[in-house]
Each structure stands twice: as structure tokens, then as C-alpha cells.
Write an enzyme that holds these catalytic residues in place. Structure first.
Site, PDB file in Angstrom:
ATOM      1  N   LEU A   1       4.709  48.616 -42.452  1.00 13.01           N
ATOM      2  CA  LEU A   1       5.026  49.247 -41.178  1.00 13.01           C
ATOM      3  C   LEU A   1       4.161  48.746 -40.036  1.00 13.01           C
ATOM      4  O   LEU A   1       4.568  48.827 -38.868  1.00 13.01           O
ATOM      5  CB  LEU A   1       4.878  50.768 -41.296  1.00 13.01           C
ATOM      6  CG  LEU A   1       5.775  51.444 -42.329  1.00 13.01           C
ATOM      7  CD1 LEU A   1       5.473  52.930 -42.394  1.00 13.01           C
ATOM      8  CD2 LEU A   1       7.244  51.208 -42.002  1.00 13.01           C
ATOM      9  N   GLY A   2       2.970  48.269 -40.343  1.00 13.52           N
ATOM     10  CA  GLY A   2       2.077  47.826 -39.278  1.00 13.52           C
ATOM     11  C   GLY A   2       0.815  47.225 -39.849  1.00 13.52           C
ATOM     12  O   GLY A   2       0.483  47.415 -41.023  1.00 13.52           O
TER      13      GLY A   2
ATOM     14  N   GLY B   1      -3.357  45.990 -38.500  1.00  7.02           N
ATOM     15  CA  GLY B   1      -4.374  45.923 -37.466  1.00  7.02           C
ATOM     16  C   GLY B   1      -5.631  45.287 -38.004  1.00  7.02           C
ATOM     17  O   GLY B   1      -5.681  44.838 -39.158  1.00  7.02           O
TER      18      GLY B   1
ATOM     19  N   GLY C   1      -6.886  47.479 -41.020  1.00 10.75           N
ATOM     20  CA  GLY C   1      -6.056  47.900 -42.133  1.00 10.75           C
ATOM     21  C   GLY C   1      -4.589  47.615 -41.925  1.00 10.75           C
ATOM     22  O   GLY C   1      -4.163  47.113 -40.880  1.00 10.75           O
TER      23      GLY C   1
ATOM     24  N   VAL D   1      -0.518  49.353 -42.852  1.00  4.91           N
ATOM     25  CA  VAL D   1       0.205  50.562 -43.225  1.00  4.91           C
ATOM     26  C   VAL D   1       1.525  50.175 -43.872  1.00  4.91           C
ATOM     27  O   VAL D   1       2.255  49.317 -43.366  1.00  4.91           O
ATOM     28  CB  VAL D   1       0.484  51.463 -42.001  1.00  4.91           C
ATOM     29  CG1 VAL D   1       1.348  52.660 -42.399  1.00  4.91           C
ATOM     30  CG2 VAL D   1      -0.819  51.957 -41.402  1.00  4.91           C
TER      31      VAL D   1
ATOM     32  N   LYS E   1      -1.997  53.854 -45.942  1.00  5.57           N
ATOM     33  CA  LYS E   1      -2.874  53.057 -45.100  1.00  5.57           C
ATOM     34  C   LYS E   1      -3.937  52.390 -45.958  1.00  5.57           C
ATOM     35  O   LYS E   1      -4.725  53.062 -46.634  1.00  5.57           O
ATOM     36  CB  LYS E   1      -3.529  53.929 -44.037  1.00  5.57           C
ATOM     37  CG  LYS E   1      -4.349  53.133 -43.014  1.00  5.57           C
ATOM     38  CD  LYS E   1      -4.689  53.990 -41.807  1.00  5.57           C
ATOM     39  CE  LYS E   1      -5.318  53.151 -40.707  1.00  5.57           C
ATOM     40  NZ  LYS E   1      -5.560  53.924 -39.474  1.00  5.57           N
TER      41      LYS E   1
ATOM     42  N   ASP F   1     -11.392  59.298 -30.641  1.00  2.82           N
ATOM     43  CA  ASP F   1     -10.511  58.190 -30.248  1.00  2.82           C
ATOM     44  C   ASP F   1      -9.126  58.704 -29.874  1.00  2.82           C
ATOM     45  O   ASP F   1      -8.115  58.216 -30.361  1.00  2.82           O
ATOM     46  CB  ASP F   1     -10.415  57.155 -31.361  1.00  2.82           C
ATOM     47  CG  ASP F   1      -9.774  55.859 -30.868  1.00  2.82           C
ATOM     48  OD1 ASP F   1      -9.994  55.498 -29.687  1.00  2.82           O
ATOM     49  OD2 ASP F   1      -9.051  55.227 -31.640  1.00  2.82           O
TER      50      ASP F   1
END
Length: 337
Positions: free
Chosen positions: A40-41, A43, A46, A48, A63, A155
Site C-alpha cells: 500500500l505504501g 517510506g 517502513g 505498509v 506496517k 507528529d
């Protein structure tokens, strides 16, 4: 195939390898009780995946935090993960499980079918006042719950606000990479997206619950005016956050009630003691201010158009899609000292 640590249970999984900007795709492999079926993603800290429970056929967001991590980092992660898993609030994404594979941590989290508020409201979009009030109340109540347990988010930004069922706002990413950030330095250029929401005291390394209130004030300012209080390069934003006063909201949106402007500007005070005593008090003051018109006269309260709670359920995870973006700054959950 390797094994993972989940309490006293060891389960077969496959995990990413460290190094490089592109991590391996693990679609089709099993992580704990979940089959990874879609990335899904990704970065800096990490990746996901969409995961499906091999027995229940329920779905979750998995994650994986890039590793390997050393023993001290792993112990720090496990402590953070246990704290996150204990959080129970209608507007906080639940952590369902977590584990460690050869020094690399992972978390299993529930879905938010509506994606992020950043996706729904791109940069530059102004939102109706009552929509902003509805969003802020949900986020503030979630943060007040965390603050009452001596936790700080650190954050807060639109990328960490998800839309769940019935368009409820779910708060996520209570600093999941805390130990990684403490051990792996990062250039300031990579923090620009988060710097815009950081309180002056946080930039100086001293974070309190009032720092979350400042970030929520930035969100209110951005949603109401279509722009953040400060803009520019990373260094310029950091300097302005510390020294400059933002433009008044009514200079950009004259139709805003005067009290709304005063409330938001108070939340953006440079001195944490000058802000509202609690983040919930900020949200309630904004709601009160929204009942004024542009001349300061009080108007009838509008009908509520959002859901304040979602019932807990033992029937498995809700299905849908989720986007989890990754925090690339040291914005971690920590116990207040």
C-alpha cells in the site's frame, strides 16, 4: 523461512532486508497470521502492506519498519508497541498485533476505508468552518485521551489523520519509529513536511502536550485559510515558527468570526503557557467561536454532522483501503517526564 517473536509464539514470516531506497516486495509471503496481498505504501522508515488473516479472512494494514535494529532499539520498540496497543479510543487507530523478525519490527493495524485527510483535502483547499470544528473536536478528544495517559503524539498532520467508517477521523502514527529515529539521523531537508506543524519548543527539543495543541492550531489555520501559517524552505519555516507571528486569519478570510481568529491564534502562541490549558479546551473554544458571525453576534448552533464514537466490535476488522504515510522526523510518542 524465518520466525518472528510475538509474545511466546513463533510464526513463519518473511521480512524486508536493510539498505537501499527500494525495499523488496513481499506480496504473497506470510507475516504472522497474515498473508501479504498488496503493498500500500513505502517510506524511509517502513512499508505498509494489505494483509489478510489466513484463517479469519479479515484484512489489516501491516506496517514493516525497515531494519535490522539492534537489541536496544528492539526493546524500545516493544515498549512503544505495547503502549500503542493498549490505546482504546473511538478516534485512534487500533494496533492489533506486533512482533519482531531478526531485529525488524512490524505492526498490525486496523483499516481506515477513507484514506487520509490530506488525500481528501489537498494543500490549498479551504474548508467550511463547521467541517473544521467537527474534525478538530474528534482529533482533540483523541489527543486529550492520550494526554490524560501521559502520552504525546508529536507528529500531528493531515497525513496522520485517517477517515474511518461514517467519515469519522482516526488518529494514527503515534511516533512508531521512535527508536529508529533516535539511532538513525536524518537531514533537515527531509523534515519540511512536518516542520510546518511543529511548535517552537519542539524545534528546541522540549516537547509537552501543548506542542500537540500548537500542531492542531496549525491544522485549523490551514483548513480555514487554505494556507499554513508559515512557508518557505525548511530553515525559513523553522525560524518563522520560532520568531515570527503568522498573519491574522481574517486578513485572509474576512468572513470568519472574530472569536474563531482569537482562538486559533491563542493555540499558535509561541509560549506554551499562553495556549489553552488543554487541547480539549481549545476544541471547545473553537466550537463556541464558530457560533458567532463575522460581526461577533452569536448564531444558533448548527446541527452536528459527524459521529463522535464508533462502537467496538469483536467480529473482526472492518474492510477497506488505507494509506499510511511515514513520519520522517523524530516525532515519537513519549511519556511526559
Amino acid at each position: 523461512m524465518q520466525t518472528s517473536q510475538r509474545g511466546n509464539t513463533r510464526l513463519p514470516i518473511a521480512m524486508p532486508q536493510a539498505g537501499g531506497s527500494q525495499m523488496p516486495d513481499h506480496v504473497g509471503q506470510q507475516l504472522g497470521s497474515y498473508q501479504l496481498i498488496q503493498m500500500l505504501g513505502q517510506g524511509q522508515w517502513g512499508s505498509v502492506y494489505l494483509g489478510e488473516h489466513v484463517h479469519l479472512r479479515t484484512q489489516a494494514a501491516i506496517k514493516l519498519l525497515h531494519g535490522p535494529w539492534d537489541e536496544r532499539e528492539v526493546e524500545g520498540f516493544l515498549g512503544e508497541a505495547r503502549t500503542l496497543a493498549s490505546l482504546r479510543h473511538p478516534h485512534i487507530v487500533r494496533v492489533l498485533d506486533f512482533g519482531v523478525q531478526q531485529g525488524t519490527p512490524f505492526l498490525v493495524m486496523e483499516y481506515a476505508p477513507g484514506g487520509t485527510l490530506r488525500q481528501l483535502h489537498p494543500k490549498g483547499m479551504r474548508l467550511p468552518l463547521q467541517t473544521v470544528v467537527a474534525y478538530l473536536k474528534q482529533v482533540a478528544f483523541a489527543l486529550q485521551y492520550a494526554h490524560d495517559q501521559r502520552l504525546i503524539h508529536r507528529d500531528l498532520k493531515p497525513e496522520n489523520l485517517l477517515l474511518g467508517h461514517d467519515r469519522q477521523v482516526w488518529l494514527c502514527d503515534f511516533g512508531l519509529a521512535v527508536v529508529a529515529h533516535s539511532a538513525r539521523s536524518q537531514p533537515v531537508q527531509q523534515t519540511a513536511g512536518t516542520l510546518a506543524y511543529m511548535a517552537p519548543e519542539q524545534l528546541r527539543g522540549h516537547v509537552t502536550a501543548a506542542s500537540d495543541q500548537y500542531a492542531l492550531g496549525v491544522l485549523a489555520y490551514e483548513w480555514l485559510t487554505g494556507s499554513r501559517p508559515f512557508s518557505g524552505s525548511s530553515i525559513q519555516v523553522a525560524v518563522q515558527q520560532t520568531l515570527a507571528s503568522p498573519s491574522l486569519l481574517r486578513e485572509k478570510v474576512p468572513t470568519l468570526p472574530p472569536l474563531v481568529e482569537r482562538v486559533v491564534m491563542r493555540a499558535l502562541a509561541k509560549d506554551p503557557d499562553a495556549r489553552f490549558p488543554t487541547i480539549e479546551a481549545f476544541a471547545r473554544a473553537l466550537e463556541e467561536g464558530s457560533l458567532e458571525d463575522a460581526t461577533g453576534r452569536t448564531m444558533p448552533a448548527p446541527e452536528a454532522h459527524y459521529v463522535t464514537a464508533r462502537p467496538s466490535s469483536s467480529r473482526g476488522l472492518p474492510s477497506g483501503t488505507i494509506t499510511l504515510l511515514f513520519t520522517d522526523i523524530e516525532g515519537s510518542t513519549r511519556l511526559l517526564q
